[in-house]
Every structure is written in structure tokens, then in C-alpha cells.
Write an enzyme that holds these catalytic residues in place. Structure first.
Site, PDB file in Angstrom:
ATOM      1  N   HIS A   1     -10.165  -5.921  -2.691  1.00 15.69           N
ATOM      2  CA  HIS A   1      -9.167  -5.993  -2.224  1.00 15.69           C
ATOM      3  C   HIS A   1      -8.810  -6.559  -0.446  1.00 15.69           C
ATOM      4  O   HIS A   1      -9.690  -5.959   0.011  1.00 15.69           O
ATOM      5  CB  HIS A   1      -8.051  -4.979  -2.348  1.00 15.69           C
ATOM      6  CG  HIS A   1      -8.646  -3.477  -1.858  1.00 15.69           C
ATOM      7  ND1 HIS A   1      -9.601  -2.881  -2.469  1.00 15.69           N
ATOM      8  CD2 HIS A   1      -8.345  -2.574  -0.603  1.00 15.69           C
ATOM      9  CE1 HIS A   1     -10.018  -1.887  -1.959  1.00 15.69           C
ATOM     10  NE2 HIS A   1      -9.317  -1.729  -0.976  1.00 15.69           N
TER      11      HIS A   1
ATOM     12  N   ASP B   1       0.758  -1.269   0.112  1.00 15.02           N
ATOM     13  CA  ASP B   1      -0.092  -0.072  -0.013  1.00 15.02           C
ATOM     14  C   ASP B   1       0.932   1.293   0.197  1.00 15.02           C
ATOM     15  O   ASP B   1       1.779   1.298   0.807  1.00 15.02           O
ATOM     16  CB  ASP B   1      -0.863   0.062   1.141  1.00 15.02           C
ATOM     17  CG  ASP B   1      -1.982   0.776   1.156  1.00 15.02           C
ATOM     18  OD1 ASP B   1      -3.142   0.384   1.034  1.00 15.02           O
ATOM     19  OD2 ASP B   1      -1.876   2.022   1.105  1.00 15.02           O
TER      20      ASP B   1
END
Ligand code: AMP
Ligand code: ZN
Length: 114
Positions: free
Chosen positions: A100, A30
Site C-alpha cells: 500500500h 486510513d
């Protein structure tokens, strides 16, 4: 999906820090980590959210979780602990409309949800 940012990552059209990939699933870091380990695990196929997963696609959930566990091992948080989050819809703060799994770990986390 042409404009989906995670589809672009899956297609290799935008750079990412890849952690894992196979023929169905891709995992990458991320860009705004919320924990020392923060990896996103996504299917290559565009599915907007958990709500859009069809009955036929349910086995994919098991595979995604299996990859989350492998990622936890690879990142060294398998024993120390990790959290998996799947934000679904606006109230949950889902921003990217490509399903996700967040894998978060590497330090103590409080029990606050969200
Ligand atoms: P969510 O709020 O569950 O939809 O989470 C979307 C996540 O995607 C956020 O944690 C963002 O920091 C992350 N993100 C957005 N763009 C990228 C990108 N290009 N590469 C990696 N992570 C991203
Ligand atoms: Zn997508």
C-alpha cells in the site's frame, strides 16, 4: 487472500471510505490518519510487500503512483504538497502485509523519516 484486511476492503467485505477505484486499484481513507489527508492506495491483487512484486508486476508501480497523484488532486493537496510512503518490512513498521502507498498531506510535515 482470505484473511488480509485490505483484500477484504477490496472485496467490499468491510466498510471503508472509498476515494478512488478502478479495475486494478482501490484508494480509501486510513482509519488512523497521520495527517489531514491520509489515503491508502492499494492494488486489488494481493501482493504482500514491495519485496514480493515480480518483474512482470513492475508496471503496476507506475499505475499506483499515477493514482496517488490523482488522489492528491482530488484531496486538494496537489499544489500544497504531499508525501508518499511505502513501508516495507518490520523495521519500517509495515503492519498490513498487502502492498500500500500512503498519501499524506494537508499541512506541513517535518522531515523525520518514519
Ligand atoms: P503500515 O504500517 O504501512 O502497514 O500501514 C497500515 C495502515 O493501515 C495504518 O496506517 C493503519 O491505520 C491502516 N489501517 C488498518 N486497518 C485499516 C482499515 N480497516 N481501513 C483503513 N486503514 C486501515
Ligand atoms: Zn491482501
Amino acid at each position: 487472500m482470505q484473511d488480509c484486511i485490505f483484500c477484504k476492503i477490496v472485496r467490499g467485505e468491510i466498510p471503508t471510505s472509498l476515494v478512488y477505484c478502478d479495475d486494478e486499484i482501490v484508494a480509501f481513507r486510513d482509519t488512523t490518519p497521520q495527517a489531514p489527508t491520509h489515503v491508502l492506495v492499494v492494488p486489488r491483487r494481493h501482493i504482500s510487500s514491495l519485496n514480493d512484486l515480480t518483474a512482470e508486476e513492475m508496471p503496476l508501480l507506475g499505475k499506483l503512483l499515477q493514482v496517488c497523484r490523482e488522489v492528491a488532486k482530488k484531496e486538494g493537496v496537489f499544489e500544497s504538497g504531499y508525501r508518499i510512503a511505502v513501508n516495507t518490512g518490520p523495521d519500517a513498521g509495515q503492519v498490513v502485509e498487502h502492498i500500500h502507498f500512503h498519501v499524506l498531506g494537508g499541512g506541513p510535515m517535518n522531515l523525520e523519516i518514519g
